[in-house]
Design an enzyme around this catalytic site. Structure first.
Site, PDB file in Angstrom:
ATOM      1  N   THR A  28      96.981 -42.668  -1.876  1.00  0.00           N
ATOM      2  CA  THR A  28      96.428 -43.283  -0.683  1.00  0.00           C
ATOM      3  C   THR A  28      94.912 -43.372  -0.839  1.00  0.00           C
ATOM      4  O   THR A  28      94.324 -42.412  -1.327  1.00  0.00           O
ATOM      5  CB  THR A  28      96.746 -42.395   0.544  1.00  0.00           C
ATOM      6  OG1 THR A  28      98.144 -42.137   0.548  1.00  0.00           O
ATOM      7  CG2 THR A  28      96.324 -43.047   1.838  1.00  0.00           C
ATOM      8  N   GLU A  61      97.441 -39.902 -12.450  1.00  0.00           N
ATOM      9  CA  GLU A  61      96.372 -40.868 -12.724  1.00  0.00           C
ATOM     10  C   GLU A  61      95.802 -40.642 -14.117  1.00  0.00           C
ATOM     11  O   GLU A  61      95.352 -41.576 -14.775  1.00  0.00           O
ATOM     12  CB  GLU A  61      95.263 -40.752 -11.686  1.00  0.00           C
ATOM     13  CG  GLU A  61      95.652 -41.259 -10.315  1.00  0.00           C
ATOM     14  CD  GLU A  61      96.279 -40.185  -9.431  1.00  0.00           C
ATOM     15  OE1 GLU A  61      96.598 -39.086  -9.964  1.00  0.00           O
ATOM     16  OE2 GLU A  61      96.449 -40.441  -8.229  1.00  0.00           O
ATOM     17  N   ARG A 111      87.612 -43.238  -1.477  1.00  0.00           N
ATOM     18  CA  ARG A 111      88.123 -42.220  -0.554  1.00  0.00           C
ATOM     19  C   ARG A 111      87.426 -40.890  -0.791  1.00  0.00           C
ATOM     20  O   ARG A 111      86.980 -40.607  -1.906  1.00  0.00           O
ATOM     21  CB  ARG A 111      89.642 -42.089  -0.791  1.00  0.00           C
ATOM     22  CG  ARG A 111      90.261 -40.851  -0.228  1.00  0.00           C
ATOM     23  CD  ARG A 111      91.749 -40.747  -0.571  1.00  0.00           C
ATOM     24  NE  ARG A 111      92.169 -39.355  -0.439  1.00  0.00           N
ATOM     25  CZ  ARG A 111      93.407 -38.919  -0.668  1.00  0.00           C
ATOM     26  NH1 ARG A 111      94.355 -39.759  -1.030  1.00  0.00           N
ATOM     27  NH2 ARG A 111      93.695 -37.655  -0.534  1.00  0.00           N
ATOM     28  N   ASN A1004     105.605 -38.710   0.806  1.00  0.00           N
ATOM     29  CA  ASN A1004     104.394 -38.766   1.615  1.00  0.00           C
ATOM     30  C   ASN A1004     103.634 -40.067   1.433  1.00  0.00           C
ATOM     31  O   ASN A1004     103.014 -40.566   2.357  1.00  0.00           O
ATOM     32  CB  ASN A1004     103.485 -37.584   1.266  1.00  0.00           C
ATOM     33  CG  ASN A1004     102.367 -37.430   2.266  1.00  0.00           C
ATOM     34  OD1 ASN A1004     102.610 -37.359   3.471  1.00  0.00           O
ATOM     35  ND2 ASN A1004     101.141 -37.397   1.792  1.00  0.00           N
TER      36      ASN A1004
END
Lengths: 1187, 335
Positions: A28, A61, A111, A1004
């Site tokens: 996210t 990642e 973020r 999630n």
């Protein structure tokens, strides 16, 4: 062509069309970029070169960046999408890709980085953590720029060979819907001549012209090699500008590496990056129209830093500069952009231009998507006007410790004349957000510009949503929430009393209220405060009973179309006939996938809405004194009152710096303060039918079903309607039993009803626990709960820990979480807390369990009346096993220190006492309680010993009580990103308990495939069904020999679940429990979650077993198969779930093929497990695991 | 051998037509079907998926958790959520008609209540050569009389027929009180073809779980008997073309249906069971059978074994000639 999309889609649309391969990992707020790319690939959409791009989901990642490095070296055009910790995990490969001058663009939805707390929201902490790597950085400020700069970055990287990171603000831009001009393929082809691709391919590794890369260099040349890249960097700003100029010729949208906007003779200038520059520009326009001389310098190219361009862009009149950074670098001289600007102004060219150096100040703003508004911009300019202006400041908060913060005013509106601003308040399940996204698309498809931004709370059940929509005839650049809306939609009646709803209404606004009450009763149902606000603000009120209409039409809780239609009917933004037609079109487009019945019901909703809408006659006569909203009355510390209760009330923005813990340490036991009342239907106990088995309490995901037994005489003070029954338990006479439902916390999920075995002989539909409308008994139950809480929990030493029946009497230290109603994970955590919570330390991987476990405002983790309960922490997603191991090592070390000191003080303390405390067995509750008493005695004795050792022993004496260390996480962590660590911890031999809440998908982040996803199930990145088998994690763990392993499913066998938890905890080495956790991402009615667990086991798909090294050591068969052979076909289980059945619909043959493979695998694996269960101890490793 | 035929006025290269099935759900499948050699394809019904599953339930599960939580606005890949709705159907139809070179017939399912005529028109616009209207008689409806049901079906047919210029076929169930009369009345109303017969998906009972289950089974050659009898009886009395469907496993059934009077013969089960290449096998065997009997085209055998008004074989003289030629050189089973 105009289209209305969000920033993620804007960037991904270009990135996809310009690349051949995407290696990704979900995080996210960047996940939608990767998901869209995968969708397009599945649909067969080609890139501008005619190639079908492919998307590969990696295990982390770090893996994605490694794959990207290979993709680029292999000669393909590759990209990835990421955010936050994801970008941090890519850093090592970014250095490699940069060092080898490899053309690529990484797209980042910027973020916050987790520090004292995780935050999914936007700031520049992540991108700033990469600025030193040498990657070029291009910043977009809006959805349009996210689209355009994705293309410009690609052109620049292919021409400069410097890899680029294209970034934009997470959520604020990534999730904002806005109307933009779409870049057609042809434009992209012109911007990126095919020769650039050929040159990129030529640089690839190829055995036909072999080269060597990735050498190891020595002091002789490494330094020079690093300096050899300078010329590439020197050229890059101009290459970017050229790409921007080429782009402008093709699209008429002109950009510069730095863009100046404002008065050419401005004296006060703000320099910033990202979406804030849009807000600053709009405010500058507003202020300059009011005789100010202000300007903004928006930095687009941040690395290589275009210093000369900055100097050239600043007007000679510049006197003061405020540099804004959306990040915080504690301990630094200043944040990064500030330092860059300071250094720029010390260059000779700047000194020559400005004989008197402009005064520079640095400000921090917008961390974790903190609002940044025109009022704040105005305050910054005002501060710059003061002679004693702060050189370091913050904006948007109240810093009452360092006093850096600037005061500011709310409500300054800089949007163009004619912009309509509307806010819609709803809950997650009512479809409000979906309807508003649709409204935006409808208006965007006409001659309107539209913007939408959506705010969600942190709960997974009963979450509230606010949709902020703007429409107008010119492009909308206002990346902040609406402060004063001319239209308020309140889609849930109870929300009208939330402070935020009418506070955000402008004078003479229109309010659309969904009311379950008839029109003539609505006014009386409103609080005096609300009524007064309506009158004071002269608000026109329209009411509709959308809830009833939706029920009539079989739409359940989805009231979206009814309220969307009402909005168009009242607002008159477009003519009613067009609105009706457009809504109908969108219904067919959106819902046709869901079925004709759904389409028809929604079409019918349009007409019903128009019939059911009416205007309320506001009774101006009934003005009553203004009352403030009742504050939540909370007993407890100041912290609870000043901080937690404010967070719960939605007033967190008002909390000053001084009240917040600097190190991220928060109290537990706060979820019970919320009383969210999210369900009108709750569990109701029938004492007459109840057999007191404890099943309901055992499976309750929200810990709202509590049982106690107590002496009959305790009932003397009981409220009249307090429910109780004689205790059935044998051997305990004169006792009563009560099962208390915490009705305000119950989500109405119904798992308890499904688990209840006691049915009325007269009516099979009535059980000992049922769901019922709570309105009639709510107040009574609140009184009952008060009484129930005064009753003591039975003594733990007297509870039978071996039975499900016994478990109901153990106090849960995990309660009232905001997890999805009927969650399949939380019952396991509750059980953990009941069994070991008062001596447990929990390391929790990031994911669902860390969100419902630790997302503010509250936590479900709590403590008992002695103040003891689980100590909980979340480190990261990828490191959780290692984090938990570290905790274990520390606990053991402290225990060792304590034991050493005990021996050193044996004479003073008494040798028998020392021996007793060191060698105490701590397995049963009685033994643990005895050890607690010994430690208390020890501390008492130590007080009279005056020595350094005694003091040291005092500080570690609590470590003498056996601690239960739990490492908790989902399958995304255990099977993928954290697997390396998990494997290492299993191999460490240390006494940790690993609990894998296996939902078989990344729940999630929205259902992406993990290596736990089963064959034949559909998930994101496996939209045509997972082709490979689920990883057999338990079998891998068993192969070590010294790991206790259990595979469990509460819905199939509660007793086995209980045994596994107790054995795992008791085992002195590493333990691994894999828990079947049903999930909304399976596409099931959550009420049937336990039944699906049963079916999973009955089909043989999820065999229950335990592998216990202690049995092996005793010479017994260590592998115990706890479930019988398959009794139902796999299909019968699988096709109950949308994750399997959707493939059957979209591709029946493939579904059939994969389900057959899955069925065969079940058979094959079963045989292997059966063989294992028959093998003697000697067939297994004799590794005892002692370390 | 000339296998050309016409069906509903549409020229078709051979009489084997792919009936509505899961094999027409994707463009790739339609391309493969076309490449297999079938003469035409009838798409799956626009509403058939909706008939077999509880769409409301499904939608509520998918929708109820979406757009609720910032990190997970959805839980399933959109492309996996079955593109079976009208928009996707029409897009697929449009794409299919532009890619394949055989006629594609759209299919509408007639027991769902919906916006009939508009969908029929859209199917035409999407490029379909014809429409097959699948009229379904719901079992277990206690409220509707046979007359009302028939009238409802006639009304549905009329409304569709009125809206489109392309030919419209009706696919009938065997449960009409008077099937022959119903066929006759559809014929009079202008049906371009009658498709005989619709198969029911009969529920079964699982004795282990004591649950009613729904099984979709492939048709077997025994199922040819009822449609064969109907076609044999009616061929001579209606103007509309006839498509036979049900029970085709080999070329034997195809030939039987042609002899009974079918203009085209439809199959899905044979292809599902044996793969796309099986189409070529059936056609080759049909060719051999016709050649061995000295036939040069299908018209020479079509309807030769249907009944005339006196319940005699129509064109009996030709039949006797055929019989003489029937040396059964390939040893085919004749049951």
């Amino acid at each position: 062509m105009k289209i209305t999309i969000d920033g993620n889609e804007a960037a991904a649309s270009v990135a996809y069309r310009l690349n051949e391969l995407c290696a990704i990992y979900p995080i996210t707020p960047s996940s939608p970029m990767a998901e869209l790319a995968d969708e397009w690939s599945t649909q067969g959409k080609r890139n501008i070169y005619g190639t079908l791009p492919k998307v590969i989901e990696m295990q982390s990642e770090g893996g994605a960046a490694g794959a990207l490095h290979g993709i680029l070296q292999g000669g393909a055009l590759g990209t990835t999408f990421t955010s936050s910790q994801g970008l941090l995990l890519m850093i090592p490969d970014i250095y490699k890709i940069v060092g080898e001058l490899t053309s690529a663009v990484i797209h980042v939805a910027a973020r916050s980085i987790a520090t004292s707390a995780l935050s999914i929201f936007g700031d520049h902490a992540d991108v700033m953590a990469v600025r030193q790597s040498g990657i070029a950085m291009l910043s977009s400020a809006s959805v349009q720029e996210a689209h355009d700069f994705a293309a410009i970055a690609q052109a620049a990287t292919l021409k400069s060979r410097i890899p680029f990171m294209h970034f934009f603000d997470g959520f604020r831009t990534s999730h904002e819907l806005n109307t933009i001009d779409f870049i057609e393929d042809e434009i992209l082809r012109q911007l990126l001549p095919i020769e650039l691709l050929y040159q990129h391919r030529k640089r690839s590794l190829n055995p036909n012209h072999p080269v060597l890369r990735g050498t190891s260099q020595n002091p002789d040349v490494f330094f020079q090699t690093r300096e050899a890249v300078n010329t590439y960097y020197a050229k890059t700003p101009q290459i970017v500008q050229n790409a921007m100029d080429d782009f402008a010729k093709l699209t008429n949208r002109a950009y510069h590496t730095v863009d100046f906007f404002g008065d050419p003779e401005a004296e006060k200038i703000i320099i910033a990056m990202g979406s804030s520059t849009e807000t600053i520009s709009a405010t500058v326009k507003y202020l300059n129209a009011h005789s100010e001389k202000t300007a903004v310098l928006a930095i687009h190219l941040y690395r290589p830093f275009p210093a000369e361009e900055v100097i050239a862009a600043l007007p000679l009149t510049t006197k003061r500069i405020a540099v804004l950074d959306r990040t915080k670098e504690p301990g630094s001289l200043g944040e990064p952009l500030l330092l860059d600007i300071e250094a720029t102004l010390r260059k000779d060219s700047a000194k020559n231009k400005f004989p008197v150096q402009p005064l520079v100040s640095g400000g921090r703003y917008g961390l974790s998507s903190k609002e940044f508004t025109p009022g704040m911009v105005k305050a910054i300019f005002e501060e710059m006007s003061r002679p004693e202006a702060k050189r370091e400041f913050t904006i948007g908060i109240n810093d009452n410790i360092s006093f850096f913060s600037l005061p500011y005013e709310k409500g300054l509106n800089t949007t163009p004349e004619g912009t309509v601003e509307a806010i819609f308040f709803g809950v997650g399940s009512d479809g409000t957000v979906g309807a508003n996204k649709n409204t935006i698309k409808i208006l965007g498809s006409l001659d309107y510009y539209a913007q939408g931004y959506f705010v969600y709370d942190s709960k997974k059940s009963g979450s509230q949503t606010a949709s902020h929509l703007r429409f107008g005839k010119s492009p909308i650049s206002a990346p902040y929430l609406i402060e004063k809306a001319s239209f308020i939609g309140c889609h849930q009646f109870n929300l009208i009393e939330s402070k935020e709803v009418l506070d955000r209404a402008a004078d003479s606004a229109t309010l659309l209220l969904n009311s379950i009450y008839p029109k003539d009763e609505v006014w009386d149902k409103l609080s005096p405060r609300t009524r007064n606000l309506i009158i004071e603000k002269n608000i026109s009120v329209y009411v509709i009973n959308a809830t009833q209409i939706a029920r009539d039409l079989g739409l359940g809780s989805r009231i979206n179309i009814i309220l969307q239609t009402s909005f168009f009917a009242i607002s008159h933004i477009i003519d009613p006939a067009t609105a009706k037609e457009k809504i109908a079109e969108s219904i067919i487009k959106t819902y046709s996938k869901r079925g004709q019945k759904v389409v028809d019901a929604n079409l019918a909703a349009i007409d019903r809405a128009l019939d059911g809408l009416s205007k309320l006659d506001v009774e101006k006569v009934s003005i009553t004194p203004l009352h403030e909203k009742e504050k939540i009355e909370i007993d407890g510390s100041d912290f609870i009152g000043n901080v937690i209760s404010k967070l719960i009330a939605g007033e967190g923005e008002e909390i000053p710096v001084s009240l917040l813990p600097a190190d991220g340490t928060w109290p537990t036991g706060t979820a019970k303060l919320e009383k969210r009342n999210i369900s009108d239907i709750v569990a109701e106990w029938n004492p007459d039918l109840c057999i007191q088995c404890g099943n309901c309490s055992f499976v309750c995901p929200h810990s709202v079903i509590r049982a106690k037994y107590y002496p009959d005489q305790d009932l003397i003070d009981a409220p009249g309607k307090f429910k109780h029954a004689p205790l059935i338990e044998r051997g305990i006479p004169d006792m009563s039993y009560s099962l208390q439902i915490y009705v305000e916390d119950c989500t109405g999920c119904g798992l308890c009803v499904e688990a209840c075995p006691a049915t009325s002989p007269l009516n099979p539909n009535i059980k000992a626990i049922n769901l019922a409308e709570k309105e009639s008994f709510l107040e009574q139950e609140k009184t009952n709960i008060n009484f129930f809480e005064r009753l003591d929990y039975p003594d733990r030493r007297k509870i039978d820990f071996g039975t499900v029946r016994g478990m109901q009497y153990l106090e849960p230290l995990f309660e009232f979480s905001g997890a999805c109603a009927g969650c399949g994970e939380t019952p396991y955590l509750k059980l953990l807390s009941q069994l070991f919570g008062d001596r447990a330390i929990i390391a929790n991987a990031t994911g669902c369990s860390s969100i419902y476990g630790g997302n503010l405002p509250t936590t479900p983790w709590t403590s008992n009346k002695f103040g003891r309960g689980p100590a909980w922490s979340n480190s990261l997603f990828e490191d959780n096993a290692e984090f938990g191991l570290g905790i274990r090592l520390a606990v053991d070390q402290q225990s060792d220190i304590a034991k050493q000191h005990l021996e050193e003080l044996a004479n003073e303390l008494g040798t028998d006492f020392v021996s007793e405390i060191i060698n105490a067995r701590q397995e049963s509750e009685s033994e643990i309680e005895l050890q607690r008493l010994r430690i208390a005695e020890l501390n008492q004795k130590l007080q009279s010993i005056d020595s350094v050792i005694a003091r040291d022993l005092e500080s570690v004496s609590e470590a003498l009580l056996a601690k239960s260390v739990w490492i908790v996480g989902g399958d995304g962590w255990a099977y993928d990103i954290g697997f390396g660590g998990l494997d290492h911890v299993l191999a460490s031999g240390r006494n940790v308990n690993i609990l894998v809440l296996d939902t078989e998908v990344y729940s999630n982040t929205g259902g992406q495939m993990s290596k736990s996803t089963p064959t034949g199930a559909v998930a994101k990145f496996a939209s045509s069904g997972k082709k490979l088998e689920k990883k057999d994690l338990p079998l891998q763990a068993i192969s070590y020999g010294n790991v206790y392993v259990a595979k469990i499913a509460m819905g199939a066998d509660k007793k086995q679940t209980l045994i596994a938890f107790r054995e795992a905890e008791a085992y002195p080495g590493p333990s691994l429990i894999i828990c079947y956790s049903h999930c909304i991402a399976h596409g099931i009615d959550m009420r049937l979650g336990l039944e699906q667990q049963y079916n999973a086991v009955a089909s043989g798909y999820w065999p229950l077993f335990r592998y216990d090294p202690l049995l092996q050591a005793k010479g017994e068969r260590p592998f115990l198969l706890d479930s019988p052979r398959k009794r139902i076909p796999f299909k019968k289980y699988a096709l109950q779930e949308i994750r399997y059945s959707s493939l059957k619909r979209s591709n029946p043959q493939e579904s059939e093929r994969l389900l057959k493979i899955a069925e065969d695998d079940i058979e094959r694996k079963w045989q292997s497990y059966e063989e294992m269960s028959l093998k003697p101890a000697t067939a297994y490793s004799t590794m005892d695991g002692k370390v | 051998m000339d296998l050309k035929t016409t069906y509903m006025g549409i020229d078709i290269k051979n009489p084997l037509v792919a009936s509505p099935s899961p094999l027409s759900h994707t463009l790739k499948q339609i391309q493969e079907l076309a490449a297999s050699g079938v003469g035409a394809i009838v798409m799956h019904s626009l509403f058939e998926e909706q008939l077999t599953e509880d769409e409301d339930y499904r939608a509520s599960i998918i929708e109820s958790h979406s757009e609720s939580f910032a990190e997970s606005l959805s839980y399933f890949p959109e492309s996996a959520l079955a593109a079976t709705g009208p928009t996707e159907y029409l897009e697929l139809l449009k794409a299919a008609t532009s890619i394949v070179d055989i006629p594609i017939i759209g299919s509408l399912n007639g027991s769902a209540i919906g916006n009939w005529t508009s969908y029929a028109k859209k199917i035409q616009t999407a490029g379909a050569s014809g429409i097959e209207l699948n009229l379904y008689c719901p079992i277990g409806n206690l409220e509707i009389t046979s007359q009302e049901l028939e009238q409802l079906h006639f009304d549905i047919f009329t409304s569709v027929k009125r809206e489109v210029d392309i030919p419209v076929a009706v696919k009938l169930s065997p449960t009409y009180t008077s099937l022959a009369n119903t066929v006759k009345r559809f014929d009079l109303l202008g049906a371009d073809a009658i498709v005989i017969l619709n198969r029911y998906i009969y529920p079964d009972i699982d004795l282990d779980t004591l649950e009613v289950i729904s099984n979709v089974n492939l048709s077997t050659k025994n199922e040819i008997k009822l449609p064969l009898a109907i076609i044999t009886s009616l061929r001579h009395y209606i103007k509309a073309d006839i498509a036979a469907t049900g029970g085709v496993e080999t070329a034997v059934e195809v030939i039987k249906y042609l002899l009974a009077g079918a203009n085209v013969v439809m199959t899905t089960s044979a292809i599902l069971k044996n793969g796309y290449t099986y189409v070529g096998k059936i056609l080759a065997e049909l060719d051999i059978w016709l050649t061995s009997r000295g036939c040069s085209n299908l018209d020479e055998i079509r309807g030769t074994l249907s009944h005339d008004q006196n319940n005699n074989y129509y064109r009996s003289s030709y039949v006797s000639a055929l019989r003489k030629a029937n040396q059964n050189p390939y040893g085919w089973s004749n049951n």
